[in-house]
Design a protein around this motif. Structure first.
Motif, short mmCIF file in Angstrom:
data_model
loop_
_atom_site.label_atom_id
_atom_site.label_comp_id
_atom_site.label_asym_id
_atom_site.label_seq_id
_atom_site.Cartn_x
_atom_site.Cartn_y
_atom_site.Cartn_z
N GLY A 353 0.86 -1.18 0.00
CA GLY A 353 0.00 0.00 0.00
C GLY A 353 0.89 1.22 0.00
N LEU A 354 0.62 2.18 -0.85
CA LEU A 354 1.51 3.33 -1.03
C LEU A 354 0.71 4.62 -1.06
N ALA A 355 1.25 5.67 -0.47
CA ALA A 355 0.57 6.96 -0.48
C ALA A 355 0.55 7.55 -1.89
N ARG A 356 -0.44 8.39 -2.13
CA ARG A 356 -0.62 8.97 -3.48
C ARG A 356 0.53 9.88 -3.89
N ASP A 357 1.22 10.49 -2.92
CA ASP A 357 2.28 11.43 -3.28
C ASP A 357 3.63 10.74 -3.47
N LYS A 358 3.67 9.41 -3.43
CA LYS A 358 4.92 8.68 -3.66
C LYS A 358 4.99 8.22 -5.11
N ASP A 359 6.21 8.05 -5.60
CA ASP A 359 6.44 7.64 -6.98
C ASP A 359 6.25 6.13 -7.07
N LEU A 360 5.09 5.72 -7.54
CA LEU A 360 4.72 4.30 -7.56
C LEU A 360 5.65 3.51 -8.47
N LEU A 361 5.93 4.02 -9.65
CA LEU A 361 6.79 3.31 -10.60
C LEU A 361 8.18 3.08 -10.01
N ALA A 362 8.74 4.14 -9.40
CA ALA A 362 10.08 4.03 -8.81
C ALA A 362 10.08 3.07 -7.63
N PHE A 363 9.00 3.04 -6.88
CA PHE A 363 8.92 2.15 -5.72
C PHE A 363 8.85 0.69 -6.16
N LEU A 364 8.05 0.40 -7.18
CA LEU A 364 7.85 -0.98 -7.60
C LEU A 364 9.03 -1.56 -8.36
N THR A 365 9.79 -0.72 -9.04
CA THR A 365 10.83 -1.21 -9.94
C THR A 365 11.82 -2.18 -9.29
N PRO A 366 12.39 -1.88 -8.11
CA PRO A 366 13.34 -2.83 -7.53
C PRO A 366 12.69 -4.05 -6.88
N LEU A 367 11.40 -3.96 -6.55
CA LEU A 367 10.75 -5.03 -5.80
C LEU A 367 10.07 -6.06 -6.68
N LEU A 368 9.48 -5.62 -7.78
CA LEU A 368 8.69 -6.54 -8.60
C LEU A 368 9.47 -7.74 -9.13
N PRO A 369 10.73 -7.58 -9.53
CA PRO A 369 11.46 -8.76 -10.03
C PRO A 369 11.60 -9.88 -9.00
N LEU A 370 11.43 -9.56 -7.73
CA LEU A 370 11.55 -10.57 -6.67
C LEU A 370 10.24 -11.30 -6.41
N CYS A 371 9.14 -10.75 -6.92
CA CYS A 371 7.81 -11.19 -6.50
C CYS A 371 7.23 -12.29 -7.38
N THR A 372 6.62 -13.26 -6.73
CA THR A 372 5.74 -14.19 -7.42
C THR A 372 4.33 -13.63 -7.47
N ARG A 373 3.95 -12.98 -6.38
CA ARG A 373 2.59 -12.44 -6.27
C ARG A 373 2.65 -11.07 -5.61
N LEU A 374 1.75 -10.18 -6.05
CA LEU A 374 1.61 -8.86 -5.43
C LEU A 374 0.14 -8.68 -5.04
N ILE A 375 -0.07 -8.28 -3.80
CA ILE A 375 -1.42 -7.98 -3.32
C ILE A 375 -1.45 -6.52 -2.91
N ALA A 376 -2.20 -5.70 -3.63
CA ALA A 376 -2.30 -4.27 -3.33
C ALA A 376 -3.46 -4.03 -2.37
N VAL A 377 -3.22 -3.15 -1.39
CA VAL A 377 -4.20 -2.97 -0.31
C VAL A 377 -4.44 -1.49 -0.02
N PRO A 378 -5.63 -1.19 0.51
CA PRO A 378 -5.86 0.12 1.13
C PRO A 378 -5.49 0.05 2.61
N THR A 379 -5.42 1.20 3.26
CA THR A 379 -5.25 1.25 4.71
C THR A 379 -6.19 2.31 5.26
N HIS A 380 -6.09 2.55 6.56
CA HIS A 380 -6.94 3.57 7.16
C HIS A 380 -6.53 4.99 6.77
N SER A 381 -5.36 5.16 6.18
CA SER A 381 -4.88 6.50 5.85
C SER A 381 -5.68 7.09 4.69
N PRO A 382 -6.14 8.33 4.83
CA PRO A 382 -6.86 8.96 3.71
C PRO A 382 -5.96 9.29 2.53
#
Length: 456
Positions: A353-382
């Motif tokens: 789960g990532l805040a709207r003001d963060k760079d989603l593409l830059a965040f995912l780039t180093p992590l996705l190659p390691l993943c078999t599965r990704l589960i995206a979630v909301p949280t209580h944060s507006p």
């Protein structure tokens, strides 16, 4: 009104909540009124006796690792026998975690009493200086930290900058030693789009004649820090120039102004934590040079004993579950490196789960190659991003990744645990709210629902 009756903890939180928002929130944007926040904070503190001037202060800015570094030096100081205050942000489960006395959050009744006192002072401030207006939530909580530490007679306070440095409410202090951890790209819409621009804001905590410790920096950031220290006649200890660390969290060596320490072990996982420990050890030596003795035994014990929940925190094995509050490009890369260094797995499920003001593409780039599965979630944060957007970008980056959404962090954990084998790895990351809700879902902590409802 503020003195009609003693406040409860929830009344105190409600008062803060009424003065908070995205831009004037608990870690506020100090640039909207260029410097007025510092003036408000100074006036507010003067009305309660300038508590921030009553003890030595370590003041820490930076993009990456400033919270961990603060935890390292606070634990070292405590191991040296000093009553220690620690002020950090944000928090995981309760707002009171931001104010710690010898590793314990401020008690609810103490929090309420002190904030009620500050609320009264805030009324006087607004009446006496209508041009400044009332203090923001972050300015109030910063003042509360200083006041709480003074009333508790701390021997030393470790203060983490909220945002930037130069205009941050914490920058009212005249530190015994300042520190700047590794500078990277974060809060760029506020601090600037270049490393030297961001570094100028961070270097704003350097004060005339006061020593400053810096992590190793990229050349552009290092140049700004070196120049600022020279302008302020401040002794600078710069990583990879004046002090060095080598080794792994399990066994590393420090070489710096206090000499050489070998066979150190970090209580926090991740190669980046060796660097953060190096900053803290250099701070400790600077304190010793100024008469606040921190022996090597305290350094060794403090570095090993430090705990900082939600930072590469292993909360279960077989399958292994790791919680980490990475939230930007640099911290995502550090997380990916640490996972490859410290863990082995057959399949990796990332709960993100990532805040709207963060760079989603830059965040995912180093992590996705390691993943078999990704589960995206909301949280209580507006401020959290829609999970569907995370899935969409993940599929663009890696079309064959098994990407899906879940209605909550708890639901994502339940799904991941149900499908995981004993040799698999589950990582929950992207924000502190993801980590907090994961810890709560796993029974490691509980949140106050009324407090969370008030804070949003």
């Amino acid at each position: 009104m503020t003195r009609a009756h003693p406040w409860s903890y929830h009344e105190a939180i409600r008062y803060l909540s009424a003065r908070a928002g995205y831009d004037r929130g608990f870690v506020a944007n100090p640039f909207g009124d260029e410097g007025a926040g510092l003036e408000r904070t100074r006036h507010l503190l003067a009305l309660v006796g300038n508590p921030h001037q009553q003890y030595p202060v370590v003041h820490i800015a930076g993009t990456k690792g400033k919270g961990s570094t603060a935890a390292f030096i606070a634990t070292i100081a405590h191991a040296a026998g000093y009553r220690t205050g620690l002020y950090t942000s944000p928090h995981l489960h309760t707002f009171r975690e931001r104010f710690q006395l010898d590793h314990q959050p401020l008690a609810p009744d103490v929090f309420a009493t002190l904030l009620q006192e500050l609320a009264s002072a805030n009324e006087h401030l607004a009446a006496a200086h209508p041009d400044l207006g009332e203090a923001t939530a972050f300015e109030l909580t910063t003042a509360l930290a200083f006041l709480a530490f003074a009333r508790a007679d701390v021997d030393i306070a470790v203060i983490e900058v909220g945002l930037g440095g130069r205009l941050d409410a914490t920058n009212v202090v005249l530190p015994t030693v300042a520190a700047i951890t590794r500078i990277g790209f974060d809060h760029m819409h506020i601090l600037g789009n270049t490393l030297d621009a961001i570094a100028r804001e961070k270097a704003g905590i350097i004060k005339p004649g006061r020593p400053v410790v810096s992590a190793p920096q990229a050349p552009e950031a290092a140049a700004v820090i070196i120049a600022t220290a020279a302008q302020q006649n401040a002794l600078l200890w710069l990583g990879d120039r004046d002090w060095h660390v080598r080794g792994t969290p399990e066994a590393f060596t420090y070489v710096g102004p206090g000499g050489q320490l070998e066979g150190l072990r970090s209580g926090l996982l991740g190669q980046h934590q060796v660097e953060n420990a190096g900053v803290a050890i250099t701070i400790a030596h600077s304190l010793s040079q100024q008469g606040i003795d921190v022996p090597d035994t305290a350094i060794r014990h403090g570095v090993a004993a430090v705990r900082w929940p939600g930072r590469l925190e292993v909360v279960q094995e077989r399958p292994t579950i790791v919680l980490d509050a990475a939230h930007n490009r640099e911290s995502a890369q550090a997380l990916a490196t640490a996972l490859c260094t410290h863990f082995q797995w057959t399949h990796l499920t990332a709960i993100i789960g990532l805040a709207r003001d963060k760079d989603l593409l830059a965040f995912l780039t180093p992590l996705l190659p390691l993943c078999t599965r990704l589960i995206a979630v909301p949280t209580h944060s507006p401020r959290i991003r829609a999970p569907e957007e995370i899935v969409e970008v993940a599929r663009q980056l890696r079309p064959h990744v098994d990407a899906m959404t879940a209605p909550s962090v708890a639901a994502a954990l339940a799904l991941a645990r149900e499908q995981a084998g004993v040799d698999d790895l589950i990582v929950a990351t992207g924000s502190l709210t993801v980590v907090a809700e994961a810890r709560e879902a796993l029974g490691l902590a509980s949140a106050d629902p009324d407090e969370r409802a008030l804070l949003g």
